[in-house]
Design a protein around this motif. Structure first.
Motif, PDB file in Angstrom:
ATOM      1  N   PRO A  57      19.593 -10.792 -37.631  1.00 29.64           N
ATOM      2  CA  PRO A  57      20.993 -10.370 -37.599  1.00 29.64           C
ATOM      3  C   PRO A  57      21.399  -9.526 -38.809  1.00 29.64           C
ATOM      4  O   PRO A  57      20.946  -9.757 -39.935  1.00 29.64           O
ATOM      5  CB  PRO A  57      21.755 -11.705 -37.580  1.00 29.64           C
ATOM      6  N   CYS A  58      22.254  -8.548 -38.562  1.00 31.15           N
ATOM      7  CA  CYS A  58      22.698  -7.637 -39.616  1.00 31.15           C
ATOM      8  C   CYS A  58      23.453  -8.359 -40.729  1.00 31.15           C
ATOM      9  O   CYS A  58      23.351  -7.965 -41.898  1.00 31.15           O
ATOM     10  CB  CYS A  58      23.589  -6.546 -39.028  1.00 31.15           C
ATOM     11  N   ASP A  59      24.228  -9.404 -40.393  1.00 31.56           N
ATOM     12  CA  ASP A  59      24.982 -10.080 -41.447  1.00 31.56           C
ATOM     13  C   ASP A  59      24.038 -10.804 -42.403  1.00 31.56           C
ATOM     14  O   ASP A  59      24.252 -10.817 -43.621  1.00 31.56           O
ATOM     15  CB  ASP A  59      26.040 -11.030 -40.873  1.00 31.56           C
ATOM     16  N   TYR A  60      22.954 -11.365 -41.876  1.00 31.55           N
ATOM     17  CA  TYR A  60      21.946 -12.016 -42.714  1.00 31.55           C
ATOM     18  C   TYR A  60      21.258 -10.991 -43.609  1.00 31.55           C
ATOM     19  O   TYR A  60      21.047 -11.222 -44.815  1.00 31.55           O
ATOM     20  CB  TYR A  60      20.941 -12.719 -41.816  1.00 31.55           C
ATOM     21  N   GLN A  61      20.902  -9.847 -43.043  1.00 32.64           N
ATOM     22  CA  GLN A  61      20.269  -8.800 -43.841  1.00 32.64           C
ATOM     23  C   GLN A  61      21.199  -8.323 -44.946  1.00 32.64           C
ATOM     24  O   GLN A  61      20.778  -8.127 -46.097  1.00 32.64           O
ATOM     25  CB  GLN A  61      19.864  -7.634 -42.939  1.00 32.64           C
ATOM     26  N   TYR A  62      22.447  -8.151 -44.611  1.00 33.96           N
ATOM     27  CA  TYR A  62      23.426  -7.679 -45.596  1.00 33.96           C
ATOM     28  C   TYR A  62      23.585  -8.688 -46.728  1.00 33.96           C
ATOM     29  O   TYR A  62      23.609  -8.327 -47.914  1.00 33.96           O
ATOM     30  CB  TYR A  62      24.760  -7.435 -44.891  1.00 33.96           C
TER      31      TYR A  62
END
Length: 200
Positions: A57-62
């Motif tokens: 997920p993008c939020d985890y990567q961010y």
């Protein structure tokens, strides 16, 4: 207990933008911003995603690009990949998957671990061994929901992203079913994801 009988909490509005999700977490845990990197880290996501066989997920990567591993309230340990240590992260995920499959997932619960289709993928845990997982059942990682497996045996879902779950857990918006309340205090973690204490 089958998966369709596991209770779900649903946020009033799912936060899909990673920046807004991180801002919500920083509001919920005021001291967290003190741990923020001055610039985003260059994490090799291809190594992680290639080995896991899925995008993340993008939020985890961010979050991982802006923050090192940290603990919340001395209870919830947020293990995040760090540049050059992606293989350490993979080992930790595989170890967690082994524990999940061996000791947590029983045939009657109706859930499976990754890489089974729709399987659970570990993302955090508490110092009391509560598990915080992604349910990879949706079409894209951006749509994955959070699954909580408490040490006391309670299972439940949260139909929002991982950062929004953490923000709402810390600010008291959601009901912490089978979990203790958590103090909104952030502490950096050392090697192995353990809380790093200063001082004496």
């Amino acid at each position: 207990m089958k998966d369709d009988l596991i209770a779900t909490q649903t946020p009033k509005c799912r936060i899909t933008d990673p920046e807004k999700a991180l801002a919500a977490l920083e509001r919920a845990v005021p001291g967290l911003a003190d741990l923020r990197r001055p610039e985003p880290a260059a994490i090799d996501w291809a190594v992680l995603e290639g080995s896991l066989g899925t995008a993340l997920p993008c939020d985890y990567q961010y979050l991982a690009e802006w923050y090192p591993p940290f603990a919340v309230g001395g209870f919830l340990l947020i293990a995040l990949p760090e540049p050059g240590k992606e293989h350490d992260t993979l080992r930790g995920i595989r170890d967690s998957l082994d524990v999940l499959a061996d000791a947590w997932l029983e045939p009657h619960i109706g859930l499976r671990s990754h890489p089974a289709p729709g399987g659970l993928l570990p993302r955090a845990e508490s110092d009391e061994s509560d598990k915080f997982l992604w349910s990879t059942t949706e079409d894209t990682p951006q749509d994955w929901i959070v699954t909580i497996a408490s040490r006391s045996g309670g299972w439940w879902h949260y139909s929002g992203g991982a950062l929004q779950f953490l923000a709402e857990y810390c600010d008291g918006t959601l009901e912490p079913w089978a979990l203790p309340p958590v103090a909104p205090e952030a502490t950096p973690c050392g090697a192995g994801g353990r809380e790093r204490r200063s001082g004496h």
